[in-house]
Scaffold this motif. Structure first.
Motif, PDB file in Angstrom:
ATOM      1  N   THR A 314       0.827  -1.210   0.000  1.00  0.00           N
ATOM      2  CA  THR A 314       0.000   0.000   0.000  1.00  0.00           C
ATOM      3  C   THR A 314       0.859   1.256   0.000  1.00  0.00           C
ATOM      4  N   THR A 315       1.956   1.239   0.748  1.00  0.00           N
ATOM      5  CA  THR A 315       2.857   2.401   0.759  1.00  0.00           C
ATOM      6  C   THR A 315       3.414   2.649  -0.635  1.00  0.00           C
ATOM      7  N   LEU A 316       3.802   1.579  -1.324  1.00  0.00           N
ATOM      8  CA  LEU A 316       4.298   1.718  -2.693  1.00  0.00           C
ATOM      9  C   LEU A 316       3.209   2.305  -3.596  1.00  0.00           C
ATOM     10  N   GLY A 317       1.982   1.780  -3.491  1.00  0.00           N
ATOM     11  CA  GLY A 317       0.888   2.287  -4.310  1.00  0.00           C
ATOM     12  C   GLY A 317       0.642   3.760  -4.081  1.00  0.00           C
ATOM     13  N   ARG A 318       0.691   4.204  -2.835  1.00  0.00           N
ATOM     14  CA  ARG A 318       0.453   5.613  -2.524  1.00  0.00           C
ATOM     15  C   ARG A 318       1.576   6.507  -3.052  1.00  0.00           C
ATOM     16  N   MET A 319       2.793   5.982  -3.110  1.00  0.00           N
ATOM     17  CA  MET A 319       3.872   6.766  -3.712  1.00  0.00           C
ATOM     18  C   MET A 319       3.691   6.871  -5.228  1.00  0.00           C
ATOM     19  N   LEU A 320       3.218   5.797  -5.857  1.00  0.00           N
ATOM     20  CA  LEU A 320       2.998   5.831  -7.302  1.00  0.00           C
ATOM     21  C   LEU A 320       1.934   6.865  -7.674  1.00  0.00           C
ATOM     22  N   VAL A 321       0.932   7.015  -6.806  1.00  0.00           N
ATOM     23  CA  VAL A 321      -0.142   7.975  -7.066  1.00  0.00           C
ATOM     24  C   VAL A 321       0.273   9.400  -6.707  1.00  0.00           C
ATOM     25  N   GLY A 322       1.193   9.534  -5.767  1.00  0.00           N
ATOM     26  CA  GLY A 322       1.616  10.860  -5.322  1.00  0.00           C
ATOM     27  C   GLY A 322       1.025  11.263  -3.998  1.00  0.00           C
ATOM     28  N   LEU A 323       0.339  10.333  -3.310  1.00  0.00           N
ATOM     29  CA  LEU A 323      -0.215  10.643  -2.002  1.00  0.00           C
ATOM     30  C   LEU A 323       0.849  10.614  -0.908  1.00  0.00           C
ATOM     31  N   LEU A 324       1.963   9.936  -1.182  1.00  0.00           N
ATOM     32  CA  LEU A 324       3.114   9.922  -0.288  1.00  0.00           C
ATOM     33  C   LEU A 324       4.350  10.322  -1.074  1.00  0.00           C
ATOM     34  N   GLU A 325       5.176  11.147  -0.477  1.00  0.00           N
ATOM     35  CA  GLU A 325       6.429  11.542  -1.130  1.00  0.00           C
ATOM     36  C   GLU A 325       7.527  10.555  -0.753  1.00  0.00           C
ATOM     37  N   PRO A 326       8.267  10.027  -1.725  1.00  0.00           N
ATOM     38  CA  PRO A 326       9.343   9.089  -1.400  1.00  0.00           C
ATOM     39  C   PRO A 326      10.432   9.749  -0.550  1.00  0.00           C
ATOM     40  N   THR A 327      10.987   8.984   0.385  1.00  0.00           N
ATOM     41  CA  THR A 327      12.159   9.452   1.117  1.00  0.00           C
ATOM     42  C   THR A 327      13.352   9.521   0.178  1.00  0.00           C
ATOM     43  N   ALA A 328      13.404   8.588  -0.759  1.00  0.00           N
ATOM     44  CA  ALA A 328      14.444   8.567  -1.788  1.00  0.00           C
ATOM     45  C   ALA A 328      13.870   7.916  -3.031  1.00  0.00           C
ATOM     46  N   GLY A 329      14.507   8.156  -4.172  1.00  0.00           N
ATOM     47  CA  GLY A 329      14.035   7.581  -5.415  1.00  0.00           C
ATOM     48  C   GLY A 329      13.109   8.523  -6.163  1.00  0.00           C
ATOM     49  N   GLU A 330      12.581   8.036  -7.285  1.00  0.00           N
ATOM     50  CA  GLU A 330      11.815   8.918  -8.166  1.00  0.00           C
ATOM     51  C   GLU A 330      10.708   8.152  -8.877  1.00  0.00           C
ATOM     52  N   VAL A 331       9.581   8.831  -9.087  1.00  0.00           N
ATOM     53  CA  VAL A 331       8.478   8.312  -9.899  1.00  0.00           C
ATOM     54  C   VAL A 331       8.374   9.183 -11.144  1.00  0.00           C
ATOM     55  N   ARG A 332       8.339   8.534 -12.311  1.00  0.00           N
ATOM     56  CA  ARG A 332       8.249   9.281 -13.575  1.00  0.00           C
ATOM     57  C   ARG A 332       6.988   8.856 -14.319  1.00  0.00           C
ATOM     58  N   TYR A 333       6.236   9.856 -14.796  1.00  0.00           N
ATOM     59  CA  TYR A 333       5.048   9.599 -15.605  1.00  0.00           C
ATOM     60  C   TYR A 333       5.325  10.084 -17.021  1.00  0.00           C
ATOM     61  N   GLU A 334       5.219   9.149 -17.995  1.00  0.00           N
ATOM     62  CA  GLU A 334       5.530   9.435 -19.395  1.00  0.00           C
ATOM     63  C   GLU A 334       6.886  10.114 -19.541  1.00  0.00           C
ATOM     64  N   GLY A 335       7.858   9.601 -18.765  1.00  0.00           N
ATOM     65  CA  GLY A 335       9.236  10.061 -18.878  1.00  0.00           C
ATOM     66  C   GLY A 335       9.578  11.288 -18.067  1.00  0.00           C
ATOM     67  N   ARG A 336       8.583  11.922 -17.443  1.00  0.00           N
ATOM     68  CA  ARG A 336       8.847  13.141 -16.677  1.00  0.00           C
ATOM     69  C   ARG A 336       8.676  12.869 -15.191  1.00  0.00           C
ATOM     70  N   PRO A 337       9.533  13.489 -14.360  1.00  0.00           N
ATOM     71  CA  PRO A 337       9.397  13.300 -12.912  1.00  0.00           C
ATOM     72  C   PRO A 337       7.983  13.642 -12.444  1.00  0.00           C
ATOM     73  N   HIS A 338       7.445  12.800 -11.599  1.00  0.00           N
ATOM     74  CA  HIS A 338       6.049  12.917 -11.160  1.00  0.00           C
ATOM     75  C   HIS A 338       6.054  13.122  -9.650  1.00  0.00           C
ATOM     76  N   THR A 339       5.777  14.346  -9.212  1.00  0.00           N
ATOM     77  CA  THR A 339       5.709  14.643  -7.780  1.00  0.00           C
ATOM     78  C   THR A 339       4.333  15.202  -7.465  1.00  0.00           C
ATOM     79  N   GLY A 340       3.864  14.901  -6.266  1.00  0.00           N
ATOM     80  CA  GLY A 340       2.533  15.346  -5.887  1.00  0.00           C
ATOM     81  C   GLY A 340       1.461  14.565  -6.619  1.00  0.00           C
ATOM     82  N   VAL A 341       0.213  14.975  -6.432  1.00  0.00           N
ATOM     83  CA  VAL A 341      -0.921  14.276  -7.033  1.00  0.00           C
ATOM     84  C   VAL A 341      -1.020  14.647  -8.508  1.00  0.00           C
ATOM     85  N   ASN A 342      -1.066  13.614  -9.353  1.00  0.00           N
ATOM     86  CA  ASN A 342      -1.175  13.785 -10.795  1.00  0.00           C
ATOM     87  C   ASN A 342      -2.544  13.274 -11.231  1.00  0.00           C
TER      88      ASN A 342
END
Length: 530
Positions: A314-342
């Motif tokens: 669940t923690t991983l899922g919430r980071m993928l959605v942007g409900l939780l900010e990663p302590t480290a690492g990055e989520v990219r949507y269509e090649g662009r960094p994805h922070t916050g709720v998208n």
């Protein structure tokens, strides 16, 4: 005399007949499962065995005898002696059944003192004894813990311990494994089987999960609309069902050996996670929930994520959605960094009751993403919400209804409609069917697949039910203690698992064949003893 004798039982709530002319017997030491969809009357029957409908306004007809007590004619004092002393009940939700303010051991001791005239010290000793008996390690110390300090599986064990405190002749278990992951579910079912062997108590199991019934009982009674549909030995009812409804119920159960649709051809990567890490707390109390997780999700595919409770899903899922900010690492949507709720990445939550505001209509909840995108025309908003409600199998006229007016499956459809309102490309589904009966579960899964095909959605399907994940996924990632231990095409991971943990998860999946279930139980005992 049978341990339980029910003859012509009927239960009416106002104009609703919840149970209609039901009859069955349960002998000492035997186990019977009441199986059916939500609303079939199973829990109403279980409550009737303990006289829990007395004083509620329900009209109860017929005859109910439990451990020699005529429940219908029993006095309040006789019912108090029956409940806990001769027959005990384990409820579905241990959190609502345990007092959050008191230690687990104190609550068990209090139940024991109600039925046995013993000192507080003797009652405390009894509480520790039964906690140890149900497999709570370091029972003397853990008896001083409060419910929130126990995991879901441990809380369920504590409820079973409370039920066992007075050595009842009958244990009624009402959906005791709902929402537990497969390994904990297997442990609870194995515990019930062992206790029945050791104590000779009778077991009445209430469940919507046919696989759970196959693992646990001698006989099955299938219910629908308050009536008996089919009743007989578990091997006969599940192996060669005579009634069409029973066959439909079995067909809806996801199976590890069922044929699966072909995998989606890989397209471009729509969502990518690299080196994700999430910590909670600071200093010595810091806890790492997700550690160094990397994965990719292609357009139009479904990635299943499985693991036990606490594995970090669940923690991983919430980071993928942007409900939780990663302590480290990055989520990219269509090649662009994805922070916050998208808005392009939405979530369907596990519990639609808590994720929907009870004071707002479902239409207003679905409209929130539309208003967040700047839509101000109320006419267009209502029109779009009506379209979304109809798209998920509800009615546009349901706009002004409130969450409590819907069933569990319907509320989950509302949650899906709300996710669709933002026109997402990715939907993360966090245990979307874990608390639903098998037929409702099948309908929701089918709806998600239909929407995926029509809209080209990519899905992340987070679940503890490995059979469901196999049914819906193209690829699967297995999580344990915050990391991914195995990942690959679903047929490869399920057919030739490399990691011992994956093999352990697969071995815990309930089998519909009672003989296979018995072999798996024996295997689990051997592994536990090794």
């Amino acid at each position: 005399m049978s341990l339980v004798e029910v003859t012509g039982l009927s239960v009416d709530f106002g104009e609703l007949r919840a149970v209609d002319s039901l009859s069955f017997r349960l002998e000492q030491g035997a186990a019977l499962a009441l199986v059916g969809e939500s609303g079939s009357g199973k829990s109403t029957v279980a409550s009737a065995l303990l006289g829990l409908h007395h004083g509620t306004g329900a009209r109860v007809g017929g005859s109910v005898r439990v451990a020699g007590t005529d429940v219908q004619r029993a006095s309040d004092e006789e019912l108090r002696r029956l409940r806990g002393g001769q027959a005990a009940m384990v409820f579905q939700d241990p959190l609502s059944s345990l007092d959050p303010y008191y230690a687990i051991g104190d609550q068990i001791a209090e139940v024991y003192r109600v039925h046995a005239r013993v000192s507080r010290r003797a009652a405390r000793a009894r509480a520790v004894d039964v906690l140890d008996r149900v497999g709570i390690a370091d029972a003397a110390r853990r008896s001083r813990s409060r419910p929130h300090e126990f995991s879901g599986g441990m809380r369920q064990r504590a409820l079973i311990a409370m039920a066992l405190a007075c050595e009842p002749r009958l244990l009624i278990a009402d959906e005791p494994t709902t929402a537990l992951d497969v390994t904990v579910q297997a442990q609870v079912l194995d515990l019930l089987h062992t206790l029945r062997e050791e104590t000779g108590m009778g077991l009445l199991l209430v469940t919507h999960d046919v696989g759970v019934a196959a693992e646990s009982v001698d006989e099955v009674l299938v219910m629908r609309h308050g009536r008996e549909v089919e009743h007989g030995p578990v091997s006969g009812v599940l192996g060669a069902p005579a009634q069409p409804y029973t066959r439909e119920l079995l067909a809806a159960v996801p199976r590890l050996d069922a044929p699966r649709a072909g995998s989606t051809a890989p397209e471009e990567v729509v969502l990518e996670a690299t080196g994700l890490r999430r910590e909670f707390g600071r200093g010595k109390r810091a806890f790492t929930a997700v550690r160094d997780v990397s994965l990719t999700l292609h357009r139009g595919e479904t990635l299943g994520i499985v693991g036990e409770s606490g594995s970090g899903k669940t923690t991983l899922g919430r980071m993928l959605v942007g409900l939780l900010e990663p302590t480290a690492g990055e989520v990219r949507y269509e090649g662009r960094p994805h922070t916050g709720v998208n808005p392009a990445v939405q979530m369907v939550f596990q519990d639609p009751v808590s994720s929907l505001n009870p004071r707002r209509s479902v239409g207003e909840s679905i409209a929130d993403p539309l208003r967040a995108r700047g839509e101000r025309d109320e006419g267009r908003i209502r029109e779009r919400v009506a379209e979304l409600l109809e798209r998920v199998g509800l009615e546009g006229a349901h706009y002004d209804r409130y969450p409590h007016e819907f069933s569990g499956g319907q509320r989950q459809r509302v949650g899906i409609a709300r996710a669709l309102a933002a026109d997402p490309r990715v939907i993360v589904c966090d245990e979307p069917v874990s608390a639903l009966d098998v037929t409702t579960q099948a309908h929701v899964v089918a709806l998600l697949g239909e929407l995926q095909r029509e809209l080209g959605l990519a899905l992340v399907f987070v679940a503890h039910d490995l059979a469901v994940v196999r049914q819906v996924s193209d690829r699967v990632a297995v999580m344990r203690q915050g990391g991914i231990v195995e990942e690959g095409p679903v047929d490869q991971v399920y057919g030739s698992p490399r990691d011992p943990y994956t093999r352990q998860l697969l071995a815990a999946v309930p089998a519909l064949d009672p003989d296979a279930a018995a072999r798996r139980r024996a295997e689990r005992r051997e592994l536990a003893a090794a």
